[in-house]
Design an enzyme around this catalytic site. Structure first.
Site, PDB file in Angstrom:
ATOM      1  N   GLU A 340      23.550 -49.334 -15.349  1.00  0.00           N
ATOM      2  CA  GLU A 340      24.429 -48.176 -15.332  1.00  0.00           C
ATOM      3  C   GLU A 340      25.475 -48.284 -16.431  1.00  0.00           C
ATOM      4  O   GLU A 340      26.173 -49.305 -16.525  1.00  0.00           O
ATOM      5  CB  GLU A 340      25.171 -48.070 -13.992  1.00  0.00           C
ATOM      6  CG  GLU A 340      24.305 -47.772 -12.796  1.00  0.00           C
ATOM      7  CD  GLU A 340      25.129 -47.650 -11.511  1.00  0.00           C
ATOM      8  OE1 GLU A 340      24.564 -47.207 -10.503  1.00  0.00           O
ATOM      9  OE2 GLU A 340      26.330 -47.989 -11.531  1.00  0.00           O
ATOM     10  N   CYS A 341      25.610 -47.258 -17.233  1.00  0.00           N
ATOM     11  CA  CYS A 341      26.693 -47.110 -18.203  1.00  0.00           C
ATOM     12  C   CYS A 341      26.812 -48.337 -19.097  1.00  0.00           C
ATOM     13  O   CYS A 341      26.086 -48.463 -20.076  1.00  0.00           O
ATOM     14  CB  CYS A 341      27.998 -46.797 -17.481  1.00  0.00           C
ATOM     15  SG  CYS A 341      29.262 -46.041 -18.545  1.00  0.00           S
TER      16      CYS A 341
END
Length: 454
Positions: A340-341
């Protein structure tokens, strides 16, 4: 009790964190919570309370899970302090959904309004009156005045609020010594400045203890009625250990006893993660091992799956690039990877010209534009975490951009993002797995045999 404010920047984090630490110093067991998807404030809450900071977000997990998740985090505690987000009534878009007020009503909890009193006196009463009467379902039980300039200033504010019928539970003077350093996404995470963060929390505790009526605040918290209903637990039993399979060229090694090892990235560059994610992984049958991509040159022994959450790899790009042995191991890893991210950036070919893992075909760079908001995303293909056509609710918060080679993994109204293949789920979307516990089951299941996504 819920610590709220008319707007961001009023001092919610100062009051909430200091209050948690001050109550803990009294010998109370304090449960720390944060409204919304933010990861940084809960890090300071954890230092203050000595327990994991937990998020309460109706958008990410659903309204029905807010109270159960609260009860899960508050189990065994004497008092719970919930820090709000933005202004009291600011929710998703032009609605009040997922606002601090929304969560306060779901918990039936009283609200303490933190008001920045700088450059006003009698007008404070008008502001508080408006917030106290705007929604009859929200009970504003008191006010903490912040950035009070003098005894006379405090006296004027207290007099005005007395006429409005709202008790003042504290008055905090302007004090530059309690500021916390910030950068492009807000406060610097506590994990990156542990010694300084502990000292900052101690100063906040002393500030709140001398400036606020702790007994009155406790009475207000105890005025909240009992919260009924179930306490959240992972909605599946812990997996029964199975015999360790015979290694094959395509099999991922597992821990002794057949429990797969899920390696979760940590350290200063990867500080964002919800506490329930690790709890779900363990309940799904995994052993969780933390590794630091800045320091560790290899994955934990027996790693069968990798989780790389959010954080600030852009701040540590040179150090991450210099750890070539780990980058190569991640690039060649045969099992499932969920990123994620920050994790997405680390998996790309490069970040701001620095070589990353090269597992996701794309180039990442810092930008001046803040991308922020909730997303109702639809998965466009199958990956370790996703199934084609499936909807997932997430949140974006970054100042970077990725130029991908290939089609996106997710789409939503006005946007698309991510990369997915049979071995990788990577995107900017932050997901709260308590709202989609199947994600933990899928990752643990596929870690046992990465060639088969069950």
């Amino acid at each position: 009790m819920v610590i709220a404010a008319p707007s961001s920047g009023s001092g919610k984090t100062t009051v909430a964190t200091g209050l948690m630490a001050a109550l803990r110093a009294r010998g109370l067991r304090v449960s720390p919570h944060k409204v919304g998807p933010d990861y940084i404030d809960p890090g300071y809450h954890a230092l203050a309370a000595g327990r994991p900071g937990r998020n309460l977000d109706p958008w990410l997990v659903g309204e029905e899970l807010v109270a159960p998740l609260f009860l899960h985090g508050a189990a065994g505690c004497d008092v719970a302090v919930v820090e709000g987000v933005m202004g009291l009534f600011d929710g998703r878009g032009d609605t009040g959904f997922a606002s601090t007020a929304h969560v306060a009503t779901l918990l039936d909890a009283p609200v303490v309004l933190v008001v920045d009193a700088a450059r006003q006196s009698r007008s404070v009463a008008a502001v508080v009156h408006g917030f106290a009467t705007f929604d009859p379902d929200v009970r504003v039980g008191g006010v903490v005045l912040n950035r009070v300039g003098s005894d006379r200033h405090e006296e004027l504010c207290r007099s005005a609020l007395a006429a409005a019928g709202v008790p003042v539970l504290g008055a905090i003077r302007r004090d530059d010594a309690v500021t916390t350093p910030s950068r492009h996404l807000g406060l610097v995470p506590a994990a990156e400045r542990r010694t300084e963060a502990v000292a900052a929390v101690d100063r906040l505790a002393a500030l709140v203890a001398r400036s606020c009526d702790l007994d009155a605040l406790l009475r207000l918290a105890r005025s909240a009625p009992p919260l009924g209903g179930p306490t959240w637990t992972p909605p599946f039993p812990a997996a029964t250990p199975t015999p360790t399979p015979t290694p094959t060229p395509t099999a991922t090694p597992t821990a002794t006893g057949g429990r797969p090892v899920v390696a979760v990235a940590g350290g200063a560059a990867f500080t964002f993660g919800y506490a329930e994610q690790v709890e779900l992984l363990r309940a799904a049958g995994a052993e969780v091992a933390v590794f630091d991509p800045l320091r560790d040159t290899r994955l934990p022994d027996g790693t069968g799956a990798i989780v790389i959450g959010g954080g600030f790899p852009e701040v540590y790009a040179a150090e991450l690039a210099a750890n070539e042995p780990l980058r190569q191991q991640v690039a060649a890893f045969p099992g499932p990877i969920a990123a994620e991210c920050a994790g997405l950036l680390y998996l790309c070919d490069e970040l701001d010209g620095q070589r990353m893992c090269g597992r996701v075909p794309g180039r990442a760079r810092m930008t001046s534009r803040l991308t922020l908001g909730y997303r109702d995303a639809v998965a466009l293909r199958r990956s370790p975490l996703t199934r084609t056509g499936e909807r997932l609710r997430g949140h974006e918060f970054h100042r970077t951009a990725v130029t991908y080679a290939g089609e996106p993994l997710f789409r939503w109204d006005g946007g698309h993002d991510g990369y997915g293949d049979p071995g990788v789920t990577a995107s900017y979307l932050h997901l709260h797995w308590a709202g989609a516990p199947r994600l933990a089951q899928r990752l643990v299941s596929s870690s046992r045999s990465p060639s088969v996504l069950r």
